[in-house]
Design a protein around this motif. Structure first.
Motif, PDB file in Angstrom:
ATOM      1  N   THR A 272      34.882  41.655 -19.714  1.00  9.56           N
ATOM      2  CA  THR A 272      35.552  40.621 -18.931  1.00  9.56           C
ATOM      3  C   THR A 272      36.953  41.063 -18.503  1.00  9.56           C
ATOM      4  OG1 THR A 272      36.321  39.567 -20.976  1.00  9.56           O
ATOM      5  CG2 THR A 272      34.270  38.760 -20.030  1.00  9.56           C
ATOM      6  N   ARG A 273      37.244  42.341 -18.636  1.00  8.97           N
ATOM      7  CA  ARG A 273      38.561  42.878 -18.276  1.00  8.97           C
ATOM      8  C   ARG A 273      38.588  43.283 -16.801  1.00  8.97           C
ATOM      9  NH1 ARG A 273      42.522  44.157 -21.486  1.00  8.97           N
ATOM     10  NH2 ARG A 273      41.137  44.023 -23.284  1.00  8.97           N
ATOM     11  N   THR A 274      39.583  42.799 -16.083  1.00 10.61           N
ATOM     12  CA  THR A 274      39.733  43.099 -14.661  1.00 10.61           C
ATOM     13  C   THR A 274      41.061  43.804 -14.414  1.00 10.61           C
ATOM     14  OG1 THR A 274      38.388  41.209 -13.975  1.00 10.61           O
ATOM     15  CG2 THR A 274      39.912  42.100 -12.354  1.00 10.61           C
ATOM     16  N   THR A 275      41.012  44.891 -13.654  1.00 11.78           N
ATOM     17  CA  THR A 275      42.224  45.580 -13.211  1.00 11.78           C
ATOM     18  C   THR A 275      42.604  45.025 -11.841  1.00 11.78           C
ATOM     19  OG1 THR A 275      41.699  47.598 -14.418  1.00 11.78           O
ATOM     20  CG2 THR A 275      43.242  47.799 -12.592  1.00 11.78           C
ATOM     21  N   SER A 276      43.839  44.553 -11.719  1.00  6.77           N
ATOM     22  CA  SER A 276      44.259  43.869 -10.492  1.00  6.77           C
ATOM     23  C   SER A 276      45.617  44.354 -10.012  1.00  6.77           C
ATOM     24  CB  SER A 276      44.334  42.352 -10.724  1.00  6.77           C
ATOM     25  OG  SER A 276      43.082  41.816 -11.067  1.00  6.77           O
ATOM     26  N   GLY A 316      36.224  45.248  -7.409  1.00  4.38           N
ATOM     27  CA  GLY A 316      36.837  43.944  -7.628  1.00  4.38           C
ATOM     28  C   GLY A 316      36.223  42.862  -6.757  1.00  4.38           C
ATOM     29  N   TYR A 320      37.239  36.895 -11.997  1.00  4.96           N
ATOM     30  CA  TYR A 320      36.145  37.067 -12.948  1.00  4.96           C
ATOM     31  C   TYR A 320      35.139  38.062 -12.365  1.00  4.96           C
ATOM     32  CZ  TYR A 320      38.109  32.442 -13.854  1.00  4.96           C
ATOM     33  OH  TYR A 320      38.970  31.391 -14.053  1.00  4.96           O
ATOM     34  N   GLY A 321      34.687  38.993 -13.212  1.00  2.00           N
ATOM     35  CA  GLY A 321      33.771  40.022 -12.752  1.00  2.00           C
ATOM     36  C   GLY A 321      32.346  39.805 -13.194  1.00  2.00           C
ATOM     37  N   SER A 405      39.852  38.435 -18.443  1.00  2.00           N
ATOM     38  CA  SER A 405      39.801  37.209 -17.654  1.00  2.00           C
ATOM     39  C   SER A 405      39.433  35.977 -18.467  1.00  2.00           C
ATOM     40  CB  SER A 405      38.811  37.366 -16.497  1.00  2.00           C
ATOM     41  OG  SER A 405      37.498  37.595 -16.984  1.00  2.00           O
ATOM     42  N   PRO A 471      42.045  41.757  -6.753  1.00  2.05           N
ATOM     43  CA  PRO A 471      41.200  42.360  -7.802  1.00  2.05           C
ATOM     44  C   PRO A 471      40.764  43.765  -7.374  1.00  2.05           C
ATOM     45  CG  PRO A 471      40.503  40.114  -7.290  1.00  2.05           C
ATOM     46  CD  PRO A 471      41.458  40.516  -6.216  1.00  2.05           C
ATOM     47  N   HIS A 474      36.405  45.847 -12.094  1.00  2.40           N
ATOM     48  CA  HIS A 474      35.992  45.185 -13.338  1.00  2.40           C
ATOM     49  C   HIS A 474      35.484  46.282 -14.270  1.00  2.40           C
ATOM     50  CE1 HIS A 474      36.459  41.501 -11.106  1.00  2.40           C
ATOM     51  NE2 HIS A 474      35.586  41.932 -10.207  1.00  2.40           N
TER      52      HIS A 474
END
Length: 504
Positions: A272-276, A316, A320-321, A405, A471, A474
């Motif tokens: 659930t980790r997103t790089t933004s 992205g 949420y991914g 997220s 985003p 993910h």
């Protein structure tokens, strides 16, 4: 959650990686002569390499909480399933009695010191958590009171309605420990006082820990005799330990090292980790929504996934991914976005941190993409602790970071409130938009799992419509697992790794 074996591509860095990493043979031998044979029989010990050492003597009230859950030491009243819903753990069931009160029924279980898990012991553990300084992240802004109710009942009352309380109680920071754990020290001691299938028996500073099987675990006797855990900060060293057979399980294998390991020993799962990319909406060029739109349209996230993450991520799609399994079918298209302006050499400062090795590479690619679109970009890379205060103060025009997220509770509204509202405590975009605040407030008032998810997606669309955040990717986790090992637990929240069924 989908876990699959990987098809590994050759990389030019393989020989350099192998030449630079010393052999770790002997470093993972079982302490005290404990058996670590490779005969595959149930009862063998597991050798595990973890990326982050304990920072607070394994206290559940801080970053060490996930170490306790990933090693199968500590548990909460509830857990999260793959869809983000609360599922039974130490509590076998629960019901909501009114807006502010829930009643939980405890299962028959014992603490690792031999005492019973009673309602009064659980109430005391939660009360200690509410008094911790600083408060566990899962209790931020929440006031609750727990008290015993009969032989197996526990009644929890919150100061304000909390429709996600069962999810909140799944947080590793709210692990239940026996009364013995709460001495005079400010932080509880989980050594021999938790409820999981493995108990900590020895800690060697920040270098290693020994865990033995807890035979009276309520969920059934663990199949491994124990765990010999080593804390290895260097990702290349963790990968090399898997490659040479010095460990059975190594978490967080860096993307760049995946090719050094046989594909039969690599597993991957979405997180659930997103790089933004966060754009400063309060000061500097990105106060202009048209320039924010120009930055968004300049980004090619598929190039990042292919070039930096080497396929171990998804482009992205939103806050949420794909690992948030319900999100894609509920996603709402952002409305009211501004038209992109011509950057015409607009100067911006882009910052990121190097604690996650992929982020500087991501920042370099984003820098190139923005420059191609017409921005002039200065890049700053620092260690996170030297960067956070400046980022929160708006010292940069743009910031790249990786963020879970679902945060500490599994509630999708949590990240929206903390990261994108006027009063948010981690608002790197410094966004203060009335429409966003209204949408997030509406989501926070919404009860019912499906209804709350729908409201969260509407609020996500409101946030994305401002172009305050772009985003990028993910992330997926890559774990090295010896071919004889079975039952490794990979979950999108990165809370579990070894459980009662993990064996070799």
């Amino acid at each position: 959650m989908q876990v699959r074996y990987l098809s590994i591509k050759p990389r030019s860095r393989i020989l350099a990686a192998l030449a630079l990493v010393p052999c770790l043979a002997g470093c993972f031998a079982s302490p005290g002569g404990a058996s670590s044979s490779d005969d595959g029989r149930p009862g063998s010990r597991l050798r595990v390499a973890l990326a982050f050492p304990p920072a607070e003597n394994f206290s559940p009230y801080g970053a060490d909480a996930t170490l306790l859950s990933r090693l199968g030491v500590a548990e909460g009243l509830t857990a999260l399933d793959a869809n983000g819903a609360a599922t039974p753990a130490l509590a076998s069931s629960w019901r909501r009695e009114n807006d502010r009160t829930w009643r939980f029924t405890l299962r028959d279980a014992t603490f690792q010191d031999g005492t019973d898990v009673t309602p009064s012991a659980v109430a005391a553990a939660l009360t200690h958590a509410t008094r911790a300084k600083p408060a566990p992240a899962a209790l931020a802004g929440v006031t609750l009171r727990a008290r015993a109710d009969g032989d197996r009942g526990l009644r929890i009352t919150t100061a304000a309605p909390d429709p996600v309380l069962p999810m909140r109680l799944s947080s590793p920071s709210l692990a239940i420990l026996s009364p013995k754990a709460y001495g005079k020290a400010d932080r509880p001691d989980p050594v021999g006082t938790a409820t999981g299938p493995f108990e900590i028996t020895k800690v060697n500073g920040g270098g290693s820990a020994t865990l033995d099987r807890y035979d009276d675990y309520w969920g059934g006797r663990a199949q491994a005799a124990g765990i010999d855990a080593r804390f290895v900060k260097d990702g290349t060293a963790r990968a090399n330990a898997v490659r040479t057979g010095d460990v059975d399980i190594a978490e967080a294998v860096p993307v760049a090292q995946a090719a050094t390991i046989d594909e039969d020993t690599l597993r991957e799962a979405g997180t659930t980790r997103t790089t933004s990319l966060q754009l400063n909406t309060r000061s500097g060029p990105f106060t202009d929504p048209e320039l924010r739109a120009a930055a968004r349209t300049a980004i090619d996230s598929s190039a990042l996934v292919k070039g930096v993450f080497e396929g171990y991520a998804d482009p992205g799609a939103g806050i949420y991914g794909p690992a948030v399994t319900w999100a894609e079918n509920k996603r709402v298209k952002p409305a009211g976005r501004a038209k992109p302006a011509r950057p015409d050499g607009t100067r911006i400062t882009l910052a990121t941190y190097d604690n996650r090795p992929e982020l500087p590479e991501v920042a370099q690619v984003v820098q190139q993409q923005l420059q191609k679109a017409g921005f002039t970009v200065k890049l700053e890379v620092r260690e996170y602790s030297r960067l956070e205060s400046d980022a929160l103060a708006g010292k940069f025009d743009a910031f790249i970071g990786a963020r879970n997220s679902l945060l500490d509770t599994g509630d999708p509204v949590g990240i929206l409130a903390s990261d994108y509202t006027c009063d948010g405590g981690y608002n790197l975009a410094l966004l203060c938009d009335k429409k966003v605040d209204r949408a997030v407030a509406e989501a926070d008032r919404t009860d019912g799992t499906g209804e709350r998810q729908d409201a969260a997606m509407a609020a996500e669309a409101a946030v994305l419509g401002t172009d305050a955040v772009v985003p990028l990717a993910h992330q997926r986790i890559i774990v090295g697992v010896a071919t004889k090992v079975r039952g490794v637990l990979l979950d999108p929240y990165e809370r579990t790794l070894v459980g009662a069924g993990t064996r070799r």
